[in-house]
Design a protein around this motif. Structure first.
Motif, mmCIF file in Angstrom:
data_model
loop_
_atom_site.group_PDB
_atom_site.id
_atom_site.type_symbol
_atom_site.label_atom_id
_atom_site.label_comp_id
_atom_site.label_asym_id
_atom_site.label_seq_id
_atom_site.Cartn_x
_atom_site.Cartn_y
_atom_site.Cartn_z
ATOM 1 N N UNK A 83 4.131 -4.360 5.763
ATOM 2 C CA UNK A 83 4.080 -3.025 5.161
ATOM 3 C C UNK A 83 2.844 -2.864 4.288
ATOM 4 N N UNK A 84 2.571 -3.897 3.503
ATOM 5 C CA UNK A 84 1.472 -3.808 2.543
ATOM 6 C C UNK A 84 0.115 -3.700 3.227
ATOM 7 N N UNK A 85 0.041 -4.122 4.493
ATOM 8 C CA UNK A 85 -1.250 -4.145 5.172
ATOM 9 C C UNK A 85 -1.353 -3.117 6.301
ATOM 10 N N UNK A 86 -0.450 -2.145 6.321
ATOM 11 C CA UNK A 86 -0.544 -1.110 7.344
ATOM 12 C C UNK A 86 -1.899 -0.413 7.285
ATOM 13 N N UNK A 87 -2.487 -0.190 8.445
ATOM 14 C CA UNK A 87 -3.758 0.528 8.535
ATOM 15 C C UNK A 87 -3.465 1.909 9.116
ATOM 16 N N UNK A 204 12.841 2.222 5.969
ATOM 17 C CA UNK A 204 12.429 1.513 4.759
ATOM 18 C C UNK A 204 12.440 2.524 3.611
ATOM 19 N N UNK A 205 13.496 2.453 2.796
ATOM 20 C CA UNK A 205 13.698 3.432 1.734
ATOM 21 C C UNK A 205 13.613 2.762 0.371
ATOM 22 N N UNK A 250 3.061 18.547 -1.383
ATOM 23 C CA UNK A 250 1.812 18.012 -0.862
ATOM 24 C C UNK A 250 1.749 16.497 -0.886
ATOM 25 N N UNK A 251 2.824 15.853 -1.386
ATOM 26 C CA UNK A 251 2.851 14.394 -1.402
ATOM 27 C C UNK A 251 3.429 13.857 -0.090
ATOM 28 N N UNK A 252 2.935 12.709 0.385
ATOM 29 C CA UNK A 252 3.499 12.110 1.600
ATOM 30 C C UNK A 252 4.970 11.757 1.386
ATOM 31 N N UNK A 253 5.811 12.082 2.356
ATOM 32 C CA UNK A 253 7.235 11.773 2.247
ATOM 33 C C UNK A 253 7.713 10.837 3.356
ATOM 34 N N UNK A 254 6.920 10.665 4.413
ATOM 35 C CA UNK A 254 7.357 9.793 5.499
ATOM 36 C C UNK A 254 6.164 9.349 6.332
ATOM 37 N N UNK A 276 6.104 3.263 -2.265
ATOM 38 C CA UNK A 276 5.284 2.577 -1.255
ATOM 39 C C UNK A 276 4.237 3.529 -0.685
ATOM 40 N N UNK A 277 4.657 4.729 -0.361
ATOM 41 C CA UNK A 277 3.723 5.704 0.219
ATOM 42 C C UNK A 277 2.614 6.053 -0.767
ATOM 43 N N UNK A 278 2.966 6.173 -2.043
ATOM 44 C CA UNK A 278 1.956 6.516 -3.049
ATOM 45 C C UNK A 278 0.898 5.441 -3.190
#
Length: 285
Positions: A83-87, A204-205, A250-254, A276-278
């Motif tokens: 997850x931490x390294x998603x591109x 992943x919540x 305007x924030x990412x939610x998924x 995580x998204x932030x």
């Protein structure tokens, strides 16, 4: 071997060692650390090395096993590393996209590799992915040739069930676009045409992870949503077509990573944790 020759030989072998470590650890950053540690050990080596590539394979393999065992003692999951390294980038066809595909692993494969014991994982990666003879695999792991064969065989049976994307890249994009259009329009028949009936959905919540099986779970989620309050479009997630959605603020939610086989989504991972998204580097709205 003099220092210049040793350095040149290491740099020649670095890409292969990095690929080996990435597939062992499911993490580019950890793989780079493993290869760097191999360089430190090489720099301290005083005995003559006849086969530098073989020596590095042995050392990197053992370093990777140590890292995997260390993760287990810390109860750290490779999925958290993944997850931490998603591109996540715009979905284009530039040369950088090919590099992303080569350097990253899909979640479905990470899940299966995570279920393997470190010795099974190393036997499978070395032999099946890098064609290292079983006699050498056994020497690296510290077991007999027959035992190395058995380790790789057990791993292979698990890995063979992993869904791997197929079809052309544009075809996979078309499936994602069709999903988005059907979800926006509430066209559930169209959704069923692009969702495999037995698809797996990883959620992943903020409160944790869950796994749901079956297209009906996705349909229920779409029914509960309000498409007029969400903006979603296709992006590239680890080199494969995926989906990024923003809420009214305007924030990412998924963020959705999609595995598409034979024109249908068979595996989807959705990251819905706002924290995580932030913290991710995501394309602009």
């Amino acid at each position: 071997m003099d220092t210049d020759s040793l350095t040149a030989g290491f740099e020649k072998n670095r890409p292969k060692m990095l690929a080996l470590a990435t597939r062992m650890l499911s993490s580019r950053a950890d793989a780079e650390d493993a290869v760097q540690e191999a360089w430190f050990r090489l720099d301290r080596q005083t005995e003559h090395i006849d086969n530098l590539g073989g020596w590095l394979t042995r050392v990197v393999g053992r370093i990777c096993i140590d890292i995997l065992r260390s993760r287990a003692t810390r109860s750290e999951s490779a999925l958290e590393v993944w997850e931490a390294e998603l591109v996540v980038t715009e979905d284009t066809d530039g040369p950088e996209d090919a590099a992303v595909v080569a350097d990253t692993l899909g979640l479905a494969l990470v899940v299966v590799l995570e279920s393997l014991r470190p010795d099974e994982r190393l036997a499978f990666v070395l032999h099946d992915l890098f064609a290292v003879p079983f006699a050498e695999v056994g020497s690296i792991i510290g077991c007999s040739t027959d035992a190395a064969k058995m380790l790789a065989s057990r791993a292979r049976r698990k890995v063979q069930g992993v869904p791997l994307p197929n079809g052309g890249r544009q075809q996979r994009r078309d499936v994602v676009d069709a999903f988005l259009a059907a979800a926006r329009g509430g066209d559930f028949d169209a959704l069923l045409r692009v969702l495999d009936p037995e698809m797996t959905w990883h959620l992943h919540m903020a409160r944790g992870r869950s796994v749901q099986v079956g297209a009906n779970e996705v349909l229920r989620a779409v029914r509960r949503g309000d498409p007029t309050r969400v903006e979603a479009r296709r992006v590239s997630v680890n080199g494969e077509p995926g989906i990024l959605a923003w809420g009214p603020s305007g924030r990412p939610i998924a963020l959705m990573s999609c595995t598409i086989v034979d024109g249908r989504m068979v595996d989807v991972v959705s990251i819905l944790d706002p924290a995580r998204l932030a913290g991710m580097d995501l394309p602009a709205r």
